[in-house]
Design a protein around this motif. Structure first.
Motif, PDB file in Angstrom:
ATOM      1  N   SER A  48      23.651  -6.027 -25.264  1.00 14.00           N
ATOM      2  CA  SER A  48      22.659  -4.987 -24.975  1.00 14.00           C
ATOM      3  C   SER A  48      21.533  -5.052 -26.005  1.00 14.00           C
ATOM      4  CB  SER A  48      23.315  -3.613 -25.052  1.00 14.00           C
ATOM      5  OG  SER A  48      23.703  -3.372 -26.391  1.00 14.00           O
ATOM      6  N   THR A  49      20.444  -4.346 -25.695  1.00 10.74           N
ATOM      7  CA  THR A  49      19.317  -4.285 -26.641  1.00 10.74           C
ATOM      8  C   THR A  49      19.790  -3.728 -27.984  1.00 10.74           C
ATOM      9  OG1 THR A  49      17.871  -3.892 -24.771  1.00 10.74           O
ATOM     10  CG2 THR A  49      16.978  -3.373 -26.930  1.00 10.74           C
ATOM     11  N   GLU A  50      20.640  -2.713 -27.957  1.00  9.45           N
ATOM     12  CA  GLU A  50      21.140  -2.102 -29.205  1.00  9.45           C
ATOM     13  C   GLU A  50      21.886  -3.147 -30.048  1.00  9.45           C
ATOM     14  OE1 GLU A  50      21.699  -0.650 -26.080  1.00  9.45           O
ATOM     15  OE2 GLU A  50      19.904   0.548 -26.453  1.00  9.45           O
ATOM     16  N   GLN A  51      22.701  -3.958 -29.391  1.00  6.67           N
ATOM     17  CA  GLN A  51      23.442  -4.987 -30.136  1.00  6.67           C
ATOM     18  C   GLN A  51      22.491  -6.052 -30.687  1.00  6.67           C
ATOM     19  OE1 GLN A  51      26.077  -5.759 -26.717  1.00  6.67           O
ATOM     20  NE2 GLN A  51      27.761  -5.783 -28.189  1.00  6.67           N
ATOM     21  N   LEU A  52      21.461  -6.374 -29.904  1.00  2.33           N
ATOM     22  CA  LEU A  52      20.537  -7.439 -30.320  1.00  2.33           C
ATOM     23  C   LEU A  52      19.676  -7.035 -31.512  1.00  2.33           C
ATOM     24  CD1 LEU A  52      19.420  -8.795 -26.835  1.00  2.33           C
ATOM     25  CD2 LEU A  52      20.873  -9.946 -28.504  1.00  2.33           C
ATOM     26  N   GLU A  53      19.498  -5.721 -31.687  1.00  2.00           N
ATOM     27  CA  GLU A  53      18.677  -5.251 -32.812  1.00  2.00           C
ATOM     28  C   GLU A  53      19.237  -5.707 -34.159  1.00  2.00           C
ATOM     29  OE1 GLU A  53      18.400  -1.088 -32.043  1.00  2.00           O
ATOM     30  OE2 GLU A  53      16.642  -1.383 -30.755  1.00  2.00           O
ATOM     31  N   LYS A  54      20.536  -5.899 -34.215  1.00  2.00           N
ATOM     32  CA  LYS A  54      21.179  -6.234 -35.509  1.00  2.00           C
ATOM     33  C   LYS A  54      21.369  -7.740 -35.722  1.00  2.00           C
ATOM     34  CE  LYS A  54      23.791  -1.936 -35.319  1.00  2.00           C
ATOM     35  NZ  LYS A  54      23.650  -1.685 -33.859  1.00  2.00           N
ATOM     36  N   VAL A  55      20.896  -8.515 -34.775  1.00  2.00           N
ATOM     37  CA  VAL A  55      21.157  -9.954 -34.834  1.00  2.00           C
ATOM     38  C   VAL A  55      20.422 -10.630 -35.999  1.00  2.00           C
ATOM     39  CG1 VAL A  55      20.367 -12.038 -33.648  1.00  2.00           C
ATOM     40  CG2 VAL A  55      21.761 -10.376 -32.440  1.00  2.00           C
ATOM     41  N   LYS A  56      21.116 -11.519 -36.682  1.00  2.00           N
ATOM     42  CA  LYS A  56      20.496 -12.294 -37.769  1.00  2.00           C
ATOM     43  C   LYS A  56      20.432 -13.767 -37.347  1.00  2.00           C
ATOM     44  CE  LYS A  56      19.745  -9.295 -40.994  1.00  2.00           C
ATOM     45  NZ  LYS A  56      18.503  -8.754 -40.467  1.00  2.00           N
ATOM     46  N   LYS A  57      19.658 -14.528 -38.100  1.00  2.00           N
ATOM     47  CA  LYS A  57      19.480 -15.930 -37.695  1.00  2.00           C
ATOM     48  C   LYS A  57      20.810 -16.707 -37.698  1.00  2.00           C
ATOM     49  CE  LYS A  57      18.128 -17.824 -42.147  1.00  2.00           C
ATOM     50  NZ  LYS A  57      17.052 -17.814 -43.090  1.00  2.00           N
ATOM     51  N   GLU A  58      21.731 -16.326 -38.597  1.00  2.00           N
ATOM     52  CA  GLU A  58      23.027 -17.026 -38.652  1.00  2.00           C
ATOM     53  C   GLU A  58      23.745 -16.942 -37.304  1.00  2.00           C
ATOM     54  OE1 GLU A  58      21.395 -16.148 -42.252  1.00  2.00           O
ATOM     55  OE2 GLU A  58      22.215 -14.531 -41.015  1.00  2.00           O
ATOM     56  N   HIS A  59      23.628 -15.763 -36.640  1.00  2.00           N
ATOM     57  CA  HIS A  59      24.279 -15.603 -35.332  1.00  2.00           C
ATOM     58  C   HIS A  59      23.527 -16.406 -34.272  1.00  2.00           C
ATOM     59  CE1 HIS A  59      24.730 -11.450 -37.285  1.00  2.00           C
ATOM     60  NE2 HIS A  59      25.839 -12.121 -37.526  1.00  2.00           N
ATOM     61  N   ALA A  60      22.204 -16.300 -34.328  1.00  2.00           N
ATOM     62  CA  ALA A  60      21.385 -16.939 -33.292  1.00  2.00           C
ATOM     63  C   ALA A  60      21.483 -18.466 -33.375  1.00  2.00           C
ATOM     64  CB  ALA A  60      19.934 -16.493 -33.419  1.00  2.00           C
ATOM     65  N   LEU A  61      21.764 -18.983 -34.561  1.00  2.00           N
ATOM     66  CA  LEU A  61      21.815 -20.448 -34.727  1.00  2.00           C
ATOM     67  C   LEU A  61      23.143 -21.047 -34.249  1.00  2.00           C
ATOM     68  CD1 LEU A  61      19.906 -20.913 -38.120  1.00  2.00           C
ATOM     69  CD2 LEU A  61      19.234 -21.831 -35.893  1.00  2.00           C
ATOM     70  N   LYS A  62      24.052 -20.189 -33.795  1.00  2.00           N
ATOM     71  CA  LYS A  62      25.359 -20.706 -33.310  1.00  2.00           C
ATOM     72  C   LYS A  62      25.370 -20.749 -31.787  1.00  2.00           C
ATOM     73  CE  LYS A  62      28.570 -19.562 -36.973  1.00  2.00           C
ATOM     74  NZ  LYS A  62      28.406 -18.282 -37.646  1.00  2.00           N
ATOM     75  N   HIS A  63      25.020 -21.894 -31.244  1.00  2.00           N
ATOM     76  CA  HIS A  63      25.046 -22.027 -29.778  1.00  2.00           C
ATOM     77  C   HIS A  63      26.467 -22.355 -29.325  1.00  2.00           C
ATOM     78  CE1 HIS A  63      24.198 -23.433 -25.722  1.00  2.00           C
ATOM     79  NE2 HIS A  63      23.073 -22.766 -25.814  1.00  2.00           N
ATOM     80  N   PRO A  64      26.916 -21.716 -28.203  1.00  2.00           N
ATOM     81  CA  PRO A  64      28.309 -21.950 -27.784  1.00  2.00           C
ATOM     82  C   PRO A  64      28.611 -23.386 -27.356  1.00  2.00           C
ATOM     83  CG  PRO A  64      27.130 -20.557 -26.176  1.00  2.00           C
ATOM     84  CD  PRO A  64      26.253 -20.695 -27.365  1.00  2.00           C
ATOM     85  N   ASN A  65      27.662 -24.086 -26.726  1.00  2.00           N
ATOM     86  CA  ASN A  65      27.996 -25.390 -26.122  1.00  2.00           C
ATOM     87  C   ASN A  65      27.249 -26.598 -26.679  1.00  2.00           C
ATOM     88  OD1 ASN A  65      29.461 -23.736 -24.463  1.00  2.00           O
ATOM     89  ND2 ASN A  65      28.057 -23.869 -22.738  1.00  2.00           N
ATOM     90  N   TRP A  66      26.101 -26.382 -27.316  1.00  2.00           N
ATOM     91  CA  TRP A  66      25.287 -27.524 -27.747  1.00  2.00           C
ATOM     92  C   TRP A  66      24.966 -27.410 -29.241  1.00  2.00           C
ATOM     93  CZ3 TRP A  66      24.076 -31.054 -23.894  1.00  2.00           C
ATOM     94  CH2 TRP A  66      24.063 -30.603 -22.577  1.00  2.00           C
ATOM     95  N   VAL A  67      24.889 -28.556 -29.923  1.00  2.00           N
ATOM     96  CA  VAL A  67      24.401 -28.579 -31.303  1.00  2.00           C
ATOM     97  C   VAL A  67      22.998 -29.178 -31.254  1.00  2.00           C
ATOM     98  CG1 VAL A  67      24.777 -29.456 -33.635  1.00  2.00           C
ATOM     99  CG2 VAL A  67      26.730 -28.907 -32.176  1.00  2.00           C
ATOM    100  N   MET A  68      21.997 -28.364 -31.629  1.00  2.00           N
ATOM    101  CA  MET A  68      20.600 -28.798 -31.429  1.00  2.00           C
ATOM    102  C   MET A  68      19.778 -28.409 -32.655  1.00  2.00           C
ATOM    103  SD  MET A  68      20.165 -27.355 -27.547  1.00  2.00           S
ATOM    104  CE  MET A  68      20.512 -25.643 -27.920  1.00  2.00           C
ATOM    105  N   GLY A  69      18.502 -28.785 -32.656  1.00  2.00           N
ATOM    106  CA  GLY A  69      17.605 -28.378 -33.729  1.00  2.00           C
ATOM    107  C   GLY A  69      17.441 -26.861 -33.752  1.00  2.00           C
ATOM    108  N   ALA A  70      16.935 -26.339 -34.897  1.00  2.00           N
ATOM    109  CA  ALA A  70      16.870 -24.880 -35.083  1.00  2.00           C
ATOM    110  C   ALA A  70      15.985 -24.204 -34.048  1.00  2.00           C
ATOM    111  CB  ALA A  70      16.366 -24.577 -36.488  1.00  2.00           C
ATOM    112  N   LYS A  71      14.819 -24.783 -33.764  1.00  2.00           N
ATOM    113  CA  LYS A  71      13.875 -24.092 -32.876  1.00  2.00           C
ATOM    114  C   LYS A  71      14.455 -23.926 -31.478  1.00  2.00           C
ATOM    115  CE  LYS A  71       9.871 -23.779 -30.318  1.00  2.00           C
ATOM    116  NZ  LYS A  71       9.640 -24.204 -28.937  1.00  2.00           N
ATOM    117  N   ILE A  72      14.979 -24.984 -30.910  1.00  2.00           N
ATOM    118  CA  ILE A  72      15.511 -24.887 -29.542  1.00  2.00           C
ATOM    119  C   ILE A  72      16.774 -24.017 -29.518  1.00  2.00           C
ATOM    120  CG2 ILE A  72      16.665 -27.139 -29.704  1.00  2.00           C
ATOM    121  CD1 ILE A  72      16.404 -27.426 -26.705  1.00  2.00           C
TER     122      ILE A  72
END
Ligand code: NDP
Ligand code: MG
Length: 387
Positions: A185-209
């Motif tokens: 939800s939007t409320e959950q996303l408000e607390k997101v940090k880059k460490e969480h966002a950089l963990k993709h479930p299926n692919w290992v890719m560059g930071a921007k993508i």
């Protein structure tokens, strides 16, 4: 095959670049690696050059030129630096295919140079088609050049279309994993940090993508990329979330039949296909096992929470320089998020504000794109200061 395929890799030190080198290494008799380039990772570029012995290397960051030059002094390898060199090396006679594996707007200039030198393009750098798809595809037609997609979804569509000759596409479905925040939800996303966002479930890719995948901007960029690669109208492109990333995308034809391309998520396959089309070369990549995936699931994307996807559709529908502006804003906002300057949800807000402030221009002219990119970056940067 008589002649080896001469390859230039722009962005050889990145995620796609290093996987491309693994592919190339597997077929020493068939590929001839001529050019390697990096932006600032001199150490890896030097190591790659010593191993693969290309004709030349380019380091984008000119302050690292001497470092690379001295390290390769004993090798028979030319060393160049800077943005212009990046474009020039794509035009070498010995290069047949240019793999554009660099990230962002920086891909536009060398891709155009390669096309004008009649080099086929293996395109990973989707931003180039987002920024200037009309111009790039027009130039590719003019110079008789093919653009082979590396992006897994577009490679899937391309593979589904092989053998279909003139059978028209009714619609395509681009699959999306949904990223690490699927269902949030939007409320959950408000607390997101880059460490969480950089963990993709299926692919290992560059930071921007990886950030783009978490914010659904990546799927938005891919929608625009698909328009230009396959000459589609916005209403012919749909997105479906498929968390397992096994079905890489689908084409629906005018008789209602649908074709999908499937396999384990591994970028080496689409990279190789883009370099060897129309042939499929034997690999030892791990094979898919149905029993490991008894349930392949599909769901709608949450476009309300993840605004970027609709922004991309809007840019696509209105056309002109809007997608160029959106891309520039997104490059700036993602960079700011990675520096902890803005929150995750601010990314889409800055993208939207910048796109809305764009001076609309429908001429597919290089200078218009350059100016739009610059103005959008300035606008987005100012918006970040105000947060
Ligand atoms: P990375 O960040 O891992 O690598 C980017 C590469 O480009 C590096 O070699 C980097 O050099 C170079 N580079 C960065 N900035 C510049 C610049 N301004 N000028 C010249 N070179 C530059 O990115 P990825 O490999 O993940 O992605 C590359 C492209 O492929 C992107 O457009 C992405 O959207 C697309 N793509 C990637 C996928 C993936 O699985 N990774 C899947 C589908 C598409 P240095 O290392 O020195 O910084
Ligand atoms: Mg993709």
């Amino acid at each position: 095959m008589s002649e080896k395929i001469g390859i230039a890799i722009l962005g050889s030190t990145g995620s796609i670049g290093t996987q491309a080198l693994e592919v190339i290494e597997s077929y020493p008799d068939r590929f001839d690696l001529r050019v390697l380039t990096a932006h600032s990772n001199a150490a890896l570029l030097i190591a790659q050059a010593k191993k693969f012995e290309p004709q030349c290397v380019v380091i984008g960051d000119e302050s690292k030129y001497l470092l690379v030059k001295e390290a390769l002094e004993k090798e028979d390898i030319l060393v160049y630096a800077g943005e212009n060199a990046l474009a020039e090396v794509t035009t070498l006679d010995s290069v047949h295919v240019v793999l554009t594996a660099l990230v962002g707007y920086a891909g536009l200039k060398p891709t155009l140079a390669a096309i004008r030198a009649k080099k086929n393009i293996a395109l990973a750098n989707k931003e180039t088609l987002v920024v200037a798809g009309e111009l790039v595809t027009k130039e590719a037609r003019k110079y008789g050049v093919s653009i082979y997609p590396v992006d897994s979804e577009h490679s899937a569509i391309f593979q589904c279309l092989t053998g279909e000759h003139m059978n028209a596409i009714e619609k395509i479905y681009l699959t999306a994993s949904g990223g690490p925040f699927r269902g949030w939800s939007t409320e959950q996303l408000e607390k997101v940090k880059k460490e969480h966002a950089l963990k993709h479930p299926n692919w290992v890719m560059g930071a921007k993508i990886t950030i783009d995948s978490a914010s659904l901007m990546n799927k938005g960029l891919e929608v625009i990329e698909a328009k230009w690669l396959f000459d589609l109208k916005p209403e012919q492109i749909d997105v479906i979330v498929h968390p397992q990333s096994i079905v890489h995308s689908l084409v629906q034809f005018e008789d209602g039949s649908m074709k999908a391309q499937m396999g384990l998520p591994d970028m080496k396959l689409p990279i190789q296909y883009a370099l060897t089309f129309p042939y499929r070369w034997k690999t030892d990549f791990p094979r898919f096992n149905f029993m490991d995936y008894p349930n392949l699931t599909f769901e709608q994307a949450d476009r309300k929470t993840f605004r970027n996807l609709d922004l991309a559709f809007e840019a696509l529908t209105k056309g002109g320089n809007l997608a160029c502006s959106l891309n520039a804003a997104n490059e700036v906002s993602v960079a700011a998020f990675l520096k902890d300057e803005i929150s995750f949800l601010d990314i889409a807000k800055i993208n939207e504000a910048t796109m809305n402030a764009t001076q609309f221009n429908t001429s597919a002219d290089y200078d218009v794109y350059v100016q739009t990119d610059q103005l959008a970056r300035e606008y987005a940067q100012n918006a970040i200061q105000l947060i």
